[in-house]
Design an enzyme around this catalytic site. Structure first.
Site, short mmCIF file in Angstrom:
data_model
loop_
_atom_site.label_atom_id
_atom_site.label_comp_id
_atom_site.label_asym_id
_atom_site.label_seq_id
_atom_site.Cartn_x
_atom_site.Cartn_y
_atom_site.Cartn_z
N ALA A 4 -0.60 -3.82 50.90
CA ALA A 4 0.74 -3.53 51.41
C ALA A 4 1.30 -2.25 50.79
O ALA A 4 1.90 -1.41 51.47
CB ALA A 4 1.67 -4.72 51.13
N TYR A 5 1.08 -2.09 49.48
CA TYR A 5 1.55 -0.88 48.80
C TYR A 5 0.83 0.35 49.33
O TYR A 5 1.46 1.38 49.63
CB TYR A 5 1.32 -1.04 47.30
CG TYR A 5 1.72 0.17 46.47
CD1 TYR A 5 2.98 0.73 46.59
CD2 TYR A 5 0.83 0.72 45.56
CE1 TYR A 5 3.34 1.83 45.83
CE2 TYR A 5 1.19 1.81 44.79
CZ TYR A 5 2.45 2.36 44.94
OH TYR A 5 2.81 3.46 44.18
N GLY A 6 -0.47 0.26 49.47
CA GLY A 6 -1.24 1.37 49.99
C GLY A 6 -0.82 1.74 51.40
O GLY A 6 -0.79 2.92 51.77
N VAL A 36 2.20 1.49 52.86
CA VAL A 36 3.45 2.26 52.93
C VAL A 36 3.24 3.66 52.37
O VAL A 36 3.84 4.64 52.86
CB VAL A 36 4.62 1.53 52.22
CG1 VAL A 36 4.89 0.19 52.87
CG2 VAL A 36 4.37 1.35 50.74
#
Length: 253
Positions: free
Chosen positions: A155-157, A159
């Site tokens: 999820a972080y990657g 965005v």
């Protein structure tokens, strides 16, 4: 030394961590700084350090997820300093964890504080920079999406990859107007990284072994000064790129 005298930089999330390191480095190079964040006390501390270096600082509280706050911040910065030459989109809420553990709320917060805030601020400063003959936009990306194993970072990657695409689009669409857009992907001694190391000591030790230079970047000396260089005239032909400030750890394609 890069001379950024008579330049104004707006740095989000500059009350601490990477944002503060970048703000201090820009101030040391001669720029006046719009210091943005959610906590007034942290902004005041950063402003005091900037003023001790002989530059002007304007603290503006706000939440990058709020479109009205972003508009207010840009307006206030222009009224106070007369314009903006450098924009650093640093603030980001991190949707950490494996996909089954990341909630919709956390993912949405990551998107709103990351690519959506970046998108909004770039559009807000565009006419301001055009009126001043150009400018430099620095967006914070991450090597999370380039990891050999993205487990726990999907999820972080996601965005952060959106921010890279927006950066390239801004570079392509606004280059003829004198605006450069560059993404950086730093590893730095931020409060967030220190907490991660404390929570994941075994994974952190393995992670550090993959950094060819053998250490994490210093906030001002390594990350901040690199940003200063990117904003200077010697890097005036660089735009649309992602610059990994990670000691050689990631392999960006």
């Amino acid at each position: 030394m890069v001379d950024l005298s008579n330049k104004v930089a707006l740095v989000t999330g500059s009350g601490q961590g990477v944002g503060q390191g970048i703000a201090l480095a820009l101030a040391s190079a001669g720029a006046d700084i719009v210091v943005c964040g959610r906590t007034a006390e942290k902004l005041a501390a950063t402003c005091a350090e900037i003023e001790a270096r002989g530059r002007r600082a304007l603290p503006l509280t706000g939440n990058v997820k709020d479109a009205d706050d972003l508009s207010r911040i840009v307006t206030a910065a222009c009224e106070h300093f007369g314009g903006i030459d450098i924009l650093v989109n640093n603030a980001q809420e991190v949707p950490a964890g494996r996909l089954l553990d990341v909630t919709d709320e956390a993912f949405t917060a990551g998107f709103e504080s990351g690519p959506l805030a970046t998108f909004r601020l770039m559009k807000l400063v565009h006419p301001v920079m055009v009126a001043r003959g150009g400018g430099t936009i620095i967006n914070l990306a991450s090597s999370a999406a380039e990891r050999w194993d993205p487990s726990g970072y999907g999820a972080y990657g996601a965005v952060k990859q959106a921010i890279r695409t927006l950066t390239r689009a801004a570079a392509a669409e606004w280059g003829r107007e004198g605006i450069r857009a560059i993404a950086i992907a730093p590893h730095a001694e931020s409060p967030g990284l220190k907490k991660w190391v404390e929570r994941n000591p075994v994974e952190a030790e393995a992670f550090f072994r993959t950094i060819p230079l053998g250490r994490i970047g210093r906030l001002e000396e390594d990350i901040g000064r690199a940003v200063v260089s990117l904003c200077g005239p010697d890097m005036g032909y660089l735009t649309g790129a992602t610059v990994p400030l990670d000691g050689g750890q990631a392999n960006f394609g």
